[in-house]
Design a protein around this motif. Structure first.
Motif, PDB file in Angstrom:
ATOM      1  N   MET A   1     -30.197 149.137  55.114  1.00  0.00           N
ATOM      2  CA  MET A   1     -29.124 149.045  56.111  1.00  0.00           C
ATOM      3  C   MET A   1     -27.989 148.147  55.601  1.00  0.00           C
ATOM      4  O   MET A   1     -26.813 148.496  55.709  1.00  0.00           O
ATOM      5  CB  MET A   1     -29.669 148.447  57.419  1.00  0.00           C
ATOM      6  CG  MET A   1     -30.540 149.357  58.245  1.00  0.00           C
ATOM      7  SD  MET A   1     -29.620 150.597  59.135  1.00  0.00           S
ATOM      8  CE  MET A   1     -28.726 149.611  60.318  1.00  0.00           C
ATOM      9  N   LYS A   2     -28.376 147.016  55.066  1.00  0.00           N
ATOM     10  CA  LYS A   2     -27.355 146.072  54.586  1.00  0.00           C
ATOM     11  C   LYS A   2     -26.549 146.689  53.449  1.00  0.00           C
ATOM     12  O   LYS A   2     -25.331 146.578  53.405  1.00  0.00           O
ATOM     13  CB  LYS A   2     -28.023 144.771  54.109  1.00  0.00           C
ATOM     14  CG  LYS A   2     -28.518 143.935  55.278  1.00  0.00           C
ATOM     15  CD  LYS A   2     -28.686 142.467  54.941  1.00  0.00           C
ATOM     16  CE  LYS A   2     -29.485 142.240  53.678  1.00  0.00           C
ATOM     17  NZ  LYS A   2     -29.001 141.084  52.952  1.00  0.00           N
TER      18      LYS A   2
ATOM     19  N   ARG B   1     -34.240 147.268  56.523  1.00  0.00           N
ATOM     20  CA  ARG B   1     -33.132 146.301  56.688  1.00  0.00           C
ATOM     21  C   ARG B   1     -32.326 146.172  55.399  1.00  0.00           C
ATOM     22  O   ARG B   1     -31.102 146.070  55.425  1.00  0.00           O
ATOM     23  CB  ARG B   1     -33.709 144.940  57.081  1.00  0.00           C
ATOM     24  CG  ARG B   1     -34.192 144.862  58.519  1.00  0.00           C
ATOM     25  CD  ARG B   1     -34.893 143.545  58.715  1.00  0.00           C
ATOM     26  NE  ARG B   1     -35.365 143.326  60.075  1.00  0.00           N
ATOM     27  CZ  ARG B   1     -36.203 142.347  60.406  1.00  0.00           C
ATOM     28  NH1 ARG B   1     -36.666 141.522  59.476  1.00  0.00           N
ATOM     29  NH2 ARG B   1     -36.582 142.181  61.653  1.00  0.00           N
ATOM     30  N   LYS B   2     -33.046 146.180  54.273  1.00  0.00           N
ATOM     31  CA  LYS B   2     -32.361 146.070  52.978  1.00  0.00           C
ATOM     32  C   LYS B   2     -31.430 147.264  52.770  1.00  0.00           C
ATOM     33  O   LYS B   2     -30.270 147.110  52.398  1.00  0.00           O
ATOM     34  CB  LYS B   2     -33.423 146.016  51.873  1.00  0.00           C
ATOM     35  CG  LYS B   2     -32.921 145.767  50.488  1.00  0.00           C
ATOM     36  CD  LYS B   2     -34.108 145.432  49.565  1.00  0.00           C
ATOM     37  CE  LYS B   2     -33.678 145.289  48.120  1.00  0.00           C
ATOM     38  NZ  LYS B   2     -33.365 146.570  47.491  1.00  0.00           N
TER      39      LYS B   2
ATOM     40  N   GLN C   1     -37.190 137.493  54.973  1.00  0.00           N
ATOM     41  CA  GLN C   1     -37.268 138.342  56.175  1.00  0.00           C
ATOM     42  C   GLN C   1     -38.285 137.788  57.172  1.00  0.00           C
ATOM     43  O   GLN C   1     -38.035 137.763  58.382  1.00  0.00           O
ATOM     44  CB  GLN C   1     -37.635 139.778  55.780  1.00  0.00           C
ATOM     45  CG  GLN C   1     -36.554 140.448  54.962  1.00  0.00           C
ATOM     46  CD  GLN C   1     -36.323 141.891  55.384  1.00  0.00           C
ATOM     47  OE1 GLN C   1     -36.490 142.262  56.544  1.00  0.00           O
ATOM     48  NE2 GLN C   1     -35.902 142.708  54.431  1.00  0.00           N
TER      49      GLN C   1
ATOM     50  N   LEU D   1     -27.375 141.210  61.016  1.00  0.00           N
ATOM     51  CA  LEU D   1     -27.805 142.611  61.156  1.00  0.00           C
ATOM     52  C   LEU D   1     -28.750 142.762  62.347  1.00  0.00           C
ATOM     53  O   LEU D   1     -28.588 143.656  63.186  1.00  0.00           O
ATOM     54  CB  LEU D   1     -28.500 143.080  59.875  1.00  0.00           C
ATOM     55  CG  LEU D   1     -29.185 144.448  59.956  1.00  0.00           C
ATOM     56  CD1 LEU D   1     -28.153 145.557  60.127  1.00  0.00           C
ATOM     57  CD2 LEU D   1     -30.041 144.716  58.732  1.00  0.00           C
TER      58      LEU D   1
ATOM     59  N   GLU E   1     -22.530 147.463  53.631  1.00  0.00           N
ATOM     60  CA  GLU E   1     -21.645 146.724  52.738  1.00  0.00           C
ATOM     61  C   GLU E   1     -20.795 147.644  51.881  1.00  0.00           C
ATOM     62  O   GLU E   1     -19.913 147.197  51.170  1.00  0.00           O
ATOM     63  CB  GLU E   1     -22.486 145.790  51.848  1.00  0.00           C
ATOM     64  CG  GLU E   1     -22.989 144.561  52.602  1.00  0.00           C
ATOM     65  CD  GLU E   1     -24.123 143.857  51.885  1.00  0.00           C
ATOM     66  OE1 GLU E   1     -24.454 144.249  50.748  1.00  0.00           O
ATOM     67  OE2 GLU E   1     -24.705 142.940  52.489  1.00  0.00           O
TER      68      GLU E   1
ATOM     69  N   LEU F   1     -27.479 146.960  70.355  1.00  0.00           N
ATOM     70  CA  LEU F   1     -27.180 148.400  70.454  1.00  0.00           C
ATOM     71  C   LEU F   1     -27.627 148.905  71.828  1.00  0.00           C
ATOM     72  O   LEU F   1     -28.656 148.472  72.348  1.00  0.00           O
ATOM     73  CB  LEU F   1     -27.932 149.176  69.369  1.00  0.00           C
ATOM     74  CG  LEU F   1     -27.345 149.124  67.965  1.00  0.00           C
ATOM     75  CD1 LEU F   1     -28.272 149.848  66.996  1.00  0.00           C
ATOM     76  CD2 LEU F   1     -25.954 149.734  67.926  1.00  0.00           C
TER      77      LEU F   1
ATOM     78  N   ILE G   1     -28.560 153.793  60.369  1.00  0.00           N
ATOM     79  CA  ILE G   1     -29.946 154.009  60.818  1.00  0.00           C
ATOM     80  C   ILE G   1     -30.354 155.457  60.529  1.00  0.00           C
ATOM     81  O   ILE G   1     -31.432 155.734  60.009  1.00  0.00           O
ATOM     82  CB  ILE G   1     -30.092 153.709  62.331  1.00  0.00           C
ATOM     83  CG1 ILE G   1     -29.880 152.229  62.611  1.00  0.00           C
ATOM     84  CG2 ILE G   1     -31.467 154.158  62.839  1.00  0.00           C
ATOM     85  CD1 ILE G   1     -29.726 151.899  64.093  1.00  0.00           C
TER      86      ILE G   1
ATOM     87  N   ARG H   1     -37.795 146.999  54.029  1.00  0.00           N
ATOM     88  CA  ARG H   1     -37.090 147.997  53.226  1.00  0.00           C
ATOM     89  C   ARG H   1     -35.919 148.580  54.015  1.00  0.00           C
ATOM     90  O   ARG H   1     -34.811 148.750  53.495  1.00  0.00           O
ATOM     91  CB  ARG H   1     -38.082 149.108  52.850  1.00  0.00           C
ATOM     92  CG  ARG H   1     -37.469 150.222  52.048  1.00  0.00           C
ATOM     93  CD  ARG H   1     -38.514 151.275  51.722  1.00  0.00           C
ATOM     94  NE  ARG H   1     -37.922 152.402  51.027  1.00  0.00           N
ATOM     95  CZ  ARG H   1     -38.173 153.667  51.313  1.00  0.00           C
ATOM     96  NH1 ARG H   1     -39.032 153.963  52.266  1.00  0.00           N
ATOM     97  NH2 ARG H   1     -37.595 154.632  50.650  1.00  0.00           N
TER      98      ARG H   1
ATOM     99  N   LEU I   1     -23.506 151.274  62.395  1.00  0.00           N
ATOM    100  CA  LEU I   1     -24.939 150.961  62.464  1.00  0.00           C
ATOM    101  C   LEU I   1     -25.765 152.210  62.757  1.00  0.00           C
ATOM    102  O   LEU I   1     -26.781 152.464  62.110  1.00  0.00           O
ATOM    103  CB  LEU I   1     -25.209 149.929  63.568  1.00  0.00           C
ATOM    104  CG  LEU I   1     -24.963 148.456  63.251  1.00  0.00           C
ATOM    105  CD1 LEU I   1     -25.061 147.635  64.531  1.00  0.00           C
ATOM    106  CD2 LEU I   1     -25.962 147.947  62.222  1.00  0.00           C
TER     107      LEU I   1
ATOM    108  N   SER J   1     -26.888 136.954  56.713  1.00  0.00           N
ATOM    109  CA  SER J   1     -26.611 138.392  56.744  1.00  0.00           C
ATOM    110  C   SER J   1     -27.716 139.143  57.499  1.00  0.00           C
ATOM    111  O   SER J   1     -27.448 140.037  58.302  1.00  0.00           O
ATOM    112  CB  SER J   1     -26.504 138.900  55.300  1.00  0.00           C
ATOM    113  OG  SER J   1     -26.543 140.291  55.278  1.00  0.00           O
ATOM    114  N   LEU J   2     -28.949 138.736  57.231  1.00  0.00           N
ATOM    115  CA  LEU J   2     -30.081 139.371  57.930  1.00  0.00           C
ATOM    116  C   LEU J   2     -30.026 139.105  59.434  1.00  0.00           C
ATOM    117  O   LEU J   2     -30.215 140.014  60.252  1.00  0.00           O
ATOM    118  CB  LEU J   2     -31.407 138.827  57.388  1.00  0.00           C
ATOM    119  CG  LEU J   2     -32.016 139.533  56.187  1.00  0.00           C
ATOM    120  CD1 LEU J   2     -33.189 138.731  55.650  1.00  0.00           C
ATOM    121  CD2 LEU J   2     -32.465 140.942  56.577  1.00  0.00           C
TER     122      LEU J   2
END
Lengths: 181, 378
Positions: free
Chosen positions: A175-176, A172-173, B11, B46, A180, B53, A129, A170, A125, B42-43
């Protein structure tokens, strides 16, 4: 010591002494808050050396600004907001100095932290980031980790709340996608 | 709504930022759509991971020694307030002349302040009996000229006359009964108006030092790029051959103005001015080098955002002087940045609002300035 806790609101004895120029008291404030400030700087700067510089800047700025703390909010809230502002101003300035590039993903200090339940996942993570575009990274850190609202982020960054929201989506997208892989 | 349309709400759905009606529609859709349900899970996963953290991490080394070495000496607010009052009294007394400097007695200081008011009144009566429309000039060194005539000893500078010094000469002009101007070598200066309510010189080129003990806005100096308006002060003003000017205030306040663009400059501060553009933003002589280097880029060289960021980065509490003056000359987006930096350095007073400042509400700006002045005292 209970009444000396700086993060619980009001002006404590330690803060008062620091406001009067007592460096020992100020060092105590530094010791109490440096880890939190450094973590913020490290996540936003994505570079350990730069985070150390920024942390120093934050506490020097705190020394200069401490006199203006009136106890209207918790000291920790006030300090972290000040820290965010110092970091954001530094980032804007840094952006213009193209020669100085700090976003090199040096996150080794996070390797030492063992408190998270899934250390491997957590490091993934942190690296994800660090790889985000700067603006998206800053907004993700402020919103999803530090808990600021879009309106507060917009005010601090000089953008609209809608921009903050779209950048968060954006981030988060991205990040995923990164996690993955 | 199909999946494609639904995705843009997911979101906000996770953040619970949708209206109840739209949130209900998304919930219904999720019951029948595996892909969108997986996306939401999934969101959420995350965000949950980000929330846990660690929010604290120790730096690899102790940063305190370096921080401590960088800490400037602090002056407490009460000390600043006391110093400010002492300076105010000193300012008033200073206008009576160097030999009338106050010592320690408050009564003595009060008497000096009263004497100042009396002096101004008596001066006004005396002034009407001096040579109308002319000021006394004395040669301090070499051979200054009034027009084509060499000045030896003392003479009179009439309205419209030019006083000129060469590389080896200096002169002193008595500004009626309200002050004196010392004229440095290689200077050309003209008396424009010698009236009780308006004492006005034009400095075409060169350097002059002014000491004025009149109330504000009695003494003015025109330069090719701005006019200096005395607000009760001592200052040095220089104009170069291009018409650019440089103001350094050593006591009190000066306003530097051109066509509505105004800089308010207190003791210890400097301000540049350029032809066509007018006065730049004032800054303290002890301001960080990076700030003073960035200011002319912002003021005169279209440095814009880049220069502004440098200014904001390096500004200290005391440099709210610069930031306060920047508010009126920044564009709307820049003004927000300046405001944010200012409130970080010094909180807003109770009767000043963010909206008021950003709209450049004159009264609010003045109220804020009143609070900031505590930090501007040397």
């Amino acid at each position: 010591m209970a009444q000396e806790q700086a993060g619980t609101g009001g002006i404590t004895g330690t803060i008062q002494r620091a406001q009067q120029g007592d460096r020992a008291a100020f060092e105590q404030l530094y010791r109490e808050h440096v880890d939190r400030v450094y973590a913020l700087c490290l996540r936003i700067a994505a570079n350990a050396a730069r985070a150390e510089e920024l942390t120093q800047d934050v506490f020097v700025r705190l020394w200069e600004a401490l006199d203006s703390f009136r106890g209207e909010s918790a000291f920790s809230t006030w300090l972290y907001r000040l820290a965010v502002n110092v970091v954001l101003v530094a980032l804007r300035s840094q952006r213009r100095r193209a020669a100085r590039v700090f976003g090199t993903d040096d996150l080794s200090p996070f390797d030492q932290v063992e408190s998270a339940p899934k250390p491997g996942m957590r490091l993934d993570l942190e690296h994800a980031i660090a790889q985000l575009p700067e603006k998206a990274r800053v907004i993700l850190v402020l919103h999803d980790i530090e808990g600021y609202r879009h309106e507060e982020i917009a005010e601090m960054m000089g953008v609209r709340a809608g921009t903050s929201k779209s950048q968060l989506h954006r981030a988060r997208k991205l990040m995923k996608e990164a996690l993955e892989k | 709504m199909n999946c494609h349309e639904m995705k843009k709400y997911l979101q906000d759905y996770v953040d619970e930022a949708l209206t109840p009606g739209r949130a209900h529609a998304v919930t219904q859709h999720l019951e029948s759509c595996n892909a969108c349900r997986a996306e939401v899970e999934s969101l959420r996963s995350l965000i949950a991971d980000l929330h846990v953290l660690p929010r604290a991490t120790s730096p690899a080394r102790d940063l305190w020694p370096e921080i401590e070495a960088r800490l400037p000496q602090l002056e407490t607010a009460s000390a600043r307030g006391q110093n400010r009052f002492v300076e105010m009294i000193n300012d008033v007394a200073g206008k009576l002349g160097a030999f009338f400097r106050p010592r320690t007695l408050w009564v003595w200081r009060g008497a000096l302040a009263a004497a100042f008011i009396l002096l101004v009144y008596v001066g006004s009566l005396l002034y009407v009996h001096t040579v109308p429309g002319a000021w006394e000039v004395a040669s301090l060194e070499g051979m200054p000229k009034i027009g084509a005539k060499v000045l030896t000893g003392k003479g009179l500078l009439a309205m419209g006359d030019w006083l000129e010094t060469d590389a080896g000469s200096r002169a002193q002009i008595n500004v009626g009964v309200i002050g004196a101007v010392e004229v440095e070598p290689n200077t050309r200066i003209q008396l424009l108006k010698a009236q009780w309510t308006e004492h006005r010189l034009a400095l075409e080129v060169g350097t002059m030092h002014a000491k004025i003990w009149a109330p504000p806005r009695f003494f003015f100096v025109n330069t090719p790029s701005a006019q200096a308006i005395d607000l009760g002060c001592a200052y040095t003003l220089t104009v170069d051959s291009s018409g650019a000017g440089f103001l350094h205030v050593t006591s009190g306040w000066v306003a530097f103005e051109r066509e509505g663009r105004e800089s308010v400059v207190p003791a210890g501060a400097r301000c540049e001015t350029r032809p066509v553009i007018g006065p730049g933003t004032p800054y303290f002589e002890d301001a960080p080098d990076a700030l003073t280097a960035a200011l002319p880029r912002f003021d005169f060289e279209n440095g814009g955002e880049e220069a502004l960021q440098t200014i904001l980065t390096f500004a200290r509490q005391r440099d709210t002087l610069t930031l306060w003056n920047l508010l009126a000359r920044a564009n709307e987006a820049q003004r927000v940045l300046v405001y944010e930096r200012m409130v970080e350095l010094v909180p807003l007073p109770a009767n000043v609002t963010r909206a008021g400042v950003l709209q450049l509400d004159r009264k609010m700006l003045e109220r804020w300035k009143d609070k900031l002045e505590v930090y501007w005292v040397e």
